[in-house]
Write a protein that holds these residues in place. Structure first.
Motif, PDB file in Angstrom:
ATOM      1  N   THR A   1       0.706  -1.333   0.012  1.00 32.04           N
ATOM      2  CA  THR A   1      -0.045  -0.026   0.077  1.00 32.04           C
ATOM      3  C   THR A   1       1.056   1.168   0.010  1.00 32.04           C
ATOM      4  O   THR A   1       0.663   2.088  -0.682  1.00 32.04           O
ATOM      5  CB  THR A   1      -1.014  -0.125   1.176  1.00 32.04           C
ATOM      6  N   GLY A   2       1.919   1.367   0.848  1.00 35.51           N
ATOM      7  CA  GLY A   2       2.948   2.368   0.883  1.00 35.51           C
ATOM      8  C   GLY A   2       3.545   2.780  -0.206  1.00 35.51           C
ATOM      9  O   GLY A   2       4.044   3.842  -0.790  1.00 35.51           O
ATOM     10  N   VAL A   3       3.524   1.711  -1.192  1.00 36.55           N
ATOM     11  CA  VAL A   3       4.485   1.973  -2.468  1.00 36.55           C
ATOM     12  C   VAL A   3       3.535   2.500  -3.461  1.00 36.55           C
ATOM     13  O   VAL A   3       3.861   3.173  -4.764  1.00 36.55           O
ATOM     14  CB  VAL A   3       5.137   0.725  -2.938  1.00 36.55           C
ATOM     15  N   MET A   4       2.218   2.299  -3.559  1.00 35.49           N
ATOM     16  CA  MET A   4       1.007   2.498  -4.535  1.00 35.49           C
ATOM     17  C   MET A   4       1.446   4.037  -4.964  1.00 35.49           C
ATOM     18  O   MET A   4       1.249   4.495  -6.126  1.00 35.49           O
ATOM     19  CB  MET A   4      -0.138   2.260  -4.211  1.00 35.49           C
ATOM     20  N   PRO A   5       1.285   4.969  -4.196  1.00 33.28           N
ATOM     21  CA  PRO A   5       1.387   6.404  -4.280  1.00 33.28           C
ATOM     22  C   PRO A   5       2.580   6.709  -5.448  1.00 33.28           C
ATOM     23  O   PRO A   5       2.554   7.617  -6.169  1.00 33.28           O
ATOM     24  CB  PRO A   5       1.347   7.301  -3.350  1.00 33.28           C
ATOM     25  N   ALA A   6       3.745   6.283  -4.792  1.00 37.01           N
ATOM     26  CA  ALA A   6       4.944   6.293  -5.686  1.00 37.01           C
ATOM     27  C   ALA A   6       4.776   5.775  -7.163  1.00 37.01           C
ATOM     28  O   ALA A   6       5.203   6.317  -8.022  1.00 37.01           O
ATOM     29  CB  ALA A   6       6.224   5.854  -4.971  1.00 37.01           C
ATOM     30  N   LEU A   7       4.323   4.661  -7.292  1.00 37.38           N
ATOM     31  CA  LEU A   7       3.916   4.053  -8.587  1.00 37.38           C
ATOM     32  C   LEU A   7       3.221   4.832  -9.398  1.00 37.38           C
ATOM     33  O   LEU A   7       3.380   5.219 -10.626  1.00 37.38           O
ATOM     34  CB  LEU A   7       3.598   2.492  -8.407  1.00 37.38           C
ATOM     35  N   ALA A   8       1.797   5.419  -8.785  1.00 37.96           N
ATOM     36  CA  ALA A   8       0.960   6.349  -9.323  1.00 37.96           C
ATOM     37  C   ALA A   8       1.579   7.369  -9.660  1.00 37.96           C
ATOM     38  O   ALA A   8       1.534   8.072 -11.202  1.00 37.96           O
ATOM     39  CB  ALA A   8      -0.190   6.454  -8.515  1.00 37.96           C
TER      40      ALA A   8
END
Length: 331
Positions: free
Chosen positions: A245-252
Motif C-alpha cells: 500500500t505504501g508504494v502505490m502512491p509512488a508508482l502512481a
C-alpha cells in the motif's frame, strides 16, 4: 458329520468383535502410516496440492518455495520427507529441480485432495473470480493470444495461459482482476519468448522477493527515464498478493501501467533479459551464462514509513539513472 464355521466370540457386553483377517496387515499399515504421517503437515499438503493442480503435473522448486514464508533448507527438508516415503519424484533441468507425484500414488493423492479434503475443510473460502466456467474464459484468452502470436502453437499458448493463471491465483486475495492479469502476464511471457533477433533494445529484469515494492519501483523508474528504449520486466521469487500500500502512491506518480502487479519469476523473463538486477531474492534467482547480473542493496519498503518509502525511491532513482547512462551511453 456336519461341520460349522467357528463363531466369533461374544463379549460380556454383547459386542461381537470382527475377525482379524478383515483388518489391514501390519506391514501394509506400517507403510501407509509412514505415508500419511509424511502428508500430515500443512505445508506438505500444499506442496502436493500445487503439484496436483499444475497443468503439467509438476512444479519447479522455485514455485514450491513461494508457498510459505520459510527458509530454503526448510523447503528442502519437506520435499525430502515426501520423496523418502515415495510420494514425490524429482528431476533436475538446467538451473531448477522439478517435482512430480510418483505414478503409484497419483490416484490416491487425487482422491485425498478431491474427496476427503473438501469434506474435512469448512467451505469458507471466497469464490475467487466469481466465474462459473473459468476454463471457458481461459480458452478464450488463449484463442486471442494464439492469434496475436502466430509463431506459438495453440497448445503451447493454452498451457502458458493456464500456468500464468494458476501462478497468480496461488497468491491473489482478490479475484476480480485475476483473469485480466493472467492474460497480461501470459502476453508478457509470450513476448519474452518471441524476442526478435533484430530487437537491440536492452532488456532489464528487476527481481526482489515479493515483487510488491522495490522491483516494481525500479521498473517504473526505468520506464520513466528510458521510455520504450529499454524493455523492462519485474518479478518476485515469492510474489505477494498485491503491491504494498505504501508504494502505490509512488508508482502512481510515475505513471505505472497495468503490469504493476506481483508476478512470479519465470525462466522466460530471465532468458530474455540482458541485465538482471536482484534486490534481496538470494539464491532463488536463477543464474544463466551470458547475462549481466547486479545486486542492489536497497531497503524493503513493505513496512517503511512514507518518509522511508521516499528515501528508498530516491536511492532506486539514483541507481536507475546510472543504469540508463550505462545502457544508453549515446543518449
Amino acid at each position: 458329520m456336519t461341520t460349522t464355521s467357528p463363531r466369533p466370540a461374544v463379549l460380556d457386553d454383547g459386542c461381537t468383535p470382527a475377525p482379524h483377517v478383515l483388518a489391514m496387515g501390519t506391514d501394509a499399515a506400517d507403510r501407509l502410516a509412514a505415508v500419511l504421517k509424511a502428508l500430515a503437515d500443512p505445508l506438505r499438503l500444499r506442496v502436493v496440492s500445487l503439484i496436483t493442480a499444475s497443468p503439467t503435473g509438476e512444479a519447479c522448486v522455485c514455485d514450491i518455495a513461494t508457498l510459505a514464508d520459510v527458509s530454503q533448507p526448510t523447503v528442502s527438508h519437506h520435499l525430502k520427507v515426501l520423496k523418502d516415503v515415495g510420494v514425490l519424484t524429482s528431476e533436475r533441468r538446467a538451473t531448477w529441480v522439478y517435482y512430480r507425484l510418483a505414478p503409484q500414488v497419483r490416484g490416491a493423492v487425487a482422491t485425498l485432495l478431491d474427496s476427503f479434503a473438501p469434506a474435512a475443510v469448512e467451505p469458507a473460502r471466497d469464490a475467487g473470480t466469481g466465474l462459473r466456467d473459468t476454463d471457458a474464459v481461459l480458452d478464450r484468452v488463449a484463442a486471442r493470444l494464439t492469434a496475436e502470436f502466430p509463431d506459438a502453437s495453440a497448445p503451447t499458448v493454452q498451457l502458458l495461459v493456464r500456468e500464468s493463471y494458476a501462478s497468480l491465483a496461488r497468491t491473489a486475495t482478490v479475484g476480480a482482476h485475476l483473469v485480466v492479469n493472467a492474460e497480461r502476464f501470459a502476453r508478457q511471457r509470450l513476448t519474452d519468448r518471441a524476442r526478435p533477433a533484430g530487437d537491440t533494445r536492452p532488456h532489464v529484469l528487476f527481481v526482489c522477493v515479493a515483487n510488491a515494492g522495490r522491483s516494481q519501483l525500479a521498473a517504473a523508474l526505468l520506464r520513466h527515464h528510458a521510455g520504450d528504449r529499454v524493455v523492462v520486466r519485474s518479478a518476485g521469487s515469492a510474489p505477494a498478493a498485491a503491491v504494498h500500500t505504501g508504494v502505490m502512491p509512488a508508482l502512481a506518480a510515475l505513471g505505472a501501467d497495468d503490469s504493476a502487479f506481483p508476478k512470479p519469476l519465470t525462466d522466460d523473463a530471465v532468458r530474455a533479459a540482458d541485465v538482471v538486477v536482484t534486490m534481496g531474492c538470494g539464491d532463488t534467482c536463477p543464474v544463466l551464462p551470458g547475462t549481466r547480473y547486479e545486486d542492489w542493496a536497497v531497503g524493503d519498503p513493505a513496512l517503511a514509513s512514507p518518509e522511508g518509502v521516499a528515501a528508498i525511491r530516491d536511492e532506486l532513482d539514483r541507481r536507475v539513472r546510472a543504469l540508463v547512462a550505462d545502457l544508453l551511453p549515446a543518449d
